[in-house]
Design an enzyme around this catalytic site. Structure first.
Site, PDB file in Angstrom:
ATOM      1  N   THR A  66      29.295 -14.044   2.708  1.00  0.00           N
ATOM      2  CA  THR A  66      29.395 -13.299   1.458  1.00  0.00           C
ATOM      3  C   THR A  66      29.404 -11.916   1.943  1.00  0.00           C
ATOM      4  O   THR A  66      29.049 -11.650   3.007  1.00  0.00           O
ATOM      5  CB  THR A  66      28.503 -13.543   0.355  1.00  0.00           C
ATOM      6  N   SER A  80      25.773 -18.530  -9.334  1.00  0.00           N
ATOM      7  CA  SER A  80      25.879 -17.821  -8.054  1.00  0.00           C
ATOM      8  C   SER A  80      24.245 -17.151  -7.997  1.00  0.00           C
ATOM      9  O   SER A  80      23.827 -16.890  -8.876  1.00  0.00           O
ATOM     10  CB  SER A  80      26.754 -16.723  -8.109  1.00  0.00           C
TER      11      SER A  80
HETATM   12  O1  DON Z   1      27.617 -17.159  -4.927  1.00  0.00           O
HETATM   13  C1  DON Z   1      26.483 -17.484  -4.363  1.00  0.00           C
HETATM   14  O2  DON Z   1      25.320 -17.306  -4.430  1.00  0.00           O
HETATM   15  C2  DON Z   1      26.944 -18.179  -2.717  1.00  0.00           C
HETATM   16  N1  DON Z   1      28.118 -18.471  -2.768  1.00  0.00           N
HETATM   17  C3  DON Z   1      26.692 -16.861  -1.969  1.00  0.00           C
HETATM   18  C4  DON Z   1      27.099 -17.245  -0.409  1.00  0.00           C
HETATM   19  C5  DON Z   1      26.493 -16.213   0.502  1.00  0.00           C
HETATM   20  O3  DON Z   1      26.159 -15.310   0.234  1.00  0.00           O
HETATM   21  C6  DON Z   1      26.854 -16.494   1.989  1.00  0.00           C
HETATM   22  N2  DON Z   1      26.586 -15.345   2.745  1.00  0.00           N
HETATM   23  N3  DON Z   1      25.702 -15.150   3.675  1.00  0.00           N
END
Ligand code: DON
Length: 562
Positions: free
Chosen positions: A374, A445
């Site tokens: 992310t 999320s």
């Molecule tokens: O929305 C969420 O909580 C996850 N899909 C976030 C994924 C994420 O932060 C991956 N990063 N390192």
């Protein structure tokens, strides 16, 4: 004299925290600031601000630029959340989270004979993707607040895709590591794949198909992505891999303006993301839980500070697993979770002498039950408008599927649903009914884009990636500034720890806790588990001296101001 100076320099080097980057901690900028996960994206944002664009213009340009220069998480095939605070104090949030396709079913990732979750089915390939929301989100954000023409905001990303940019050492490493995966899911090849040899620092990554997709979005806005040639490519890619996203899903996708979650920590007003992110509610719950303890006196990452934060985290993540999901499908008991008296009640069985075992902690009984990839970026403009956006494909390079003919990666966000009650997802998070799969539902999320006011004025813009660790990383960055008086850069570079109820372990980054604090916690029954770096936190602080940026030293992150 010279020898003394050399000694002094060596001592400074020796004590420099492992991750400290050579960013001067006390640089202030009067006009505007952009902090993102990639230097090229930060440059794009800064150039838009200097051109007279506002924070939204810069954010839109950054979102598209990140889809090119940071393909592991920057995206047009994923989704995200935006928290906005205008210079006059008006606040809003935009939910451009992906949605389950209309053909999704509750048990779609379970083995029909054993009833168990099939490992990786929700994580890789065409069935792992939710309906993308980023392009619709950017169109809506720009339509409401943007100043510069839409086309202007796409041009930098188009140029970066068409003519290429030089990749960093970290990017070369990540791309090489995923070579076999790219081949497996993209047998006809992708620009991310170097067939003959390996990627290395300074190689130019050119993404011609992606540049054409961005041109379609530049010329036709929403229709350039959800209809026409790009949509056709997307649907035929999905069909090639027996996925279930349809043209109807693309037509129906809408991002949604939602009422921000707000709460107070002492005299700071926290403005953050409501469900379908759990991050906003959880962040405010955590802050409420520790508000009445003398954290500043105890010190950052020290015995009692860590203990009280961990105990708060354990209880809040238990609530997350049970009470949170897409508010359009499940009545999240928001008001009760956010009540200060609720948090006080939750902390009542906390005992300073011993860790509360997680199996003794269940989600809170509510008074009346109503029904690692992310990326985050922050922008503040000259007028004082502020944007905090976290956007994602979910895992590293999402589903690993690049849409053939259109050159962009698809997300694997379906794994954020609870595929089976109690069955952990990629981040070890568990859930139940509130976050079960349903057609057109948004998956829960942890993303926590946040803006903080002090005395009614803009004070801090913050957020991070990191899966389940997002909430606790933002929590720590906020306390690092509000309680421990750190600069923006120190607040993001400082080592972190994390607890998420299950598994019942305190995860710690290298050097996060000194020996004496580890002993203190061990004696009380806490299990301490070292793990790799967590999150890439970005921060902008607005101080009387000007804007100060903090770009996480765990990645190639970059803060630029003027
Ligand atoms: O929305 C969420 O909580 C996850 N899909 C976030 C994924 C994420 O932060 C991956 N990063 N390192």
């Amino acid at each position: 004299m010279k020898t003394t100076l050399i000694y002094f320099y060596l001592i400074v080097l020796y004590f420099k925290p492992a991750n400290a980057q050579d960013i001067p901690a006390n640089v202030y900028y009067p006009n505007g600031m952009v902090v993102t996960a990639h230097p090229e994206a930060s440059k794009v944002g800064l150039a838009i601000l200097k051109k007279g664009g506002n924070a939204i213009d810069a954010a839109v340009a950054v979102q598209f630029a990140l889809a090119v220069v940071y393909p592991n998480a920057g995206n047009i095939g994923g989704g995200g959340f935006m928290v906005y605070r205008g210079a006059k104090g008006e606040i809003s949030t935009l939910d451009f989270r992906e949605k389950a396709p209309a053909l999704a079913t509750r048990n779609m990732y379970l083995d029909s004979t054993t009833g168990n979750a099939i490992v990786d089915k929700s994580l890789y390939g065409h069935l792992a993707s939710g309906v993308p929301g980023s392009v619709d989100g950017m169109v809506k954000a720009h339509a409401k607040y943007g100043k510069l023409p839409w086309q202007t905001l796409l041009l930098p990303a188009i140029k970066l895709a068409k003519y290429g940019f030089k990749i960093t050492a970290m990017q070369a490493k990540e791309l090489n590591k995923n070579k076999a995966n790219f081949l497996k899911y993209n047998p006809s090849g992708t620009a991310l794949l170097k067939q003959i040899d390996d990627w290395k620092l300074g190689d130019t990554l050119i993404q011609t198909q992606l540049s054409q997709t961005l041109i379609a979005i530049k010329n036709k806005g929403r229709a350039g992505f959800y209809q026409g040639k790009v949509a056709k490519c997307l649907i035929s890619e999905i069909n090639r891999g027996q996925g279930i996203i349809s043209q109807k899903d693309l037509n129906n996708y809408q991002s949604i303006w939602r009422k921000p979650i707000t709460g107070f920590y002492k005299n700071y007003k926290i403005i953050t993301m409501p469900p379908p992110s759990s991050g906003g509610i959880a962040l405010i719950q955590l802050l409420h839980a520790v508000e009445n303890y003398p954290l500043a006196k105890w010190g950052a990452n020290k015995d009692s500070t860590v203990q009280i934060m961990v105990e708060a985290e354990r209880r809040v993540y238990a609530d997350r697993a049970t009470h949170m999901g897409d508010p359009d499908f499940y009545a999240v008991p928001q008001a009760q979770l956010l009540a200060k008296k609720y948090q006080k009640q939750r902390m009542q069985n906390f005992n300073w002498n011993a860790a509360t075992p997680s199996h003794m902690v269940k989600a809170g009984e509510l008074w009346a039950r109503q029904s690692e990839e992310t990326t985050h970026f922050c922008v503040v403009d000259k007028q004082g408008n502020a944007v905090s956006i976290t956007t994602t494909l979910n895992g590293l390079y999402g589903s690993l599927v690049v849409v053939s003919g259109a050159g962009f990666l698809l997300n694997n966000e379906m794994d954020d649903f609870s595929v089976k009650p109690g069955s952990p997802n990629l981040y070890g998070l568990v859930g139940g009914e509130a976050n079960a799969i349903a057609p057109n539902k948004r998956m829960l999320s942890s993303m926590t884009p946040t803006i903080i006011e002090q005395a009614g004025k803009l004070f801090m813009v913050v957020g991070t990636p990191g899966g389940s660790t997002i909430i606790t990383s933002v929590f720590q960055a906020v306390l690092n500034v509000l309680e421990f008086n750190k600069t923006a850069q120190q607040a993001v570079s400082f080592p972190r720890f994390h607890h998420q109820w299950l598994p019942d372990e305190v995860f710690v980054e290298h050097n996060a806790l000194n020996d004496s604090t580890q002993n203190y916690l061990n004696q009380k029954g806490y299990k301490i588990t070292p793990r790799e770096p967590m999150g890439r936190v970005e921060v902008i602080l607005k101080t009387p001296k000007g804007l100060q940026g903090g770009a996480d030293t765990r990645g190639d992150d970059c803060s630029l101001g003027y």
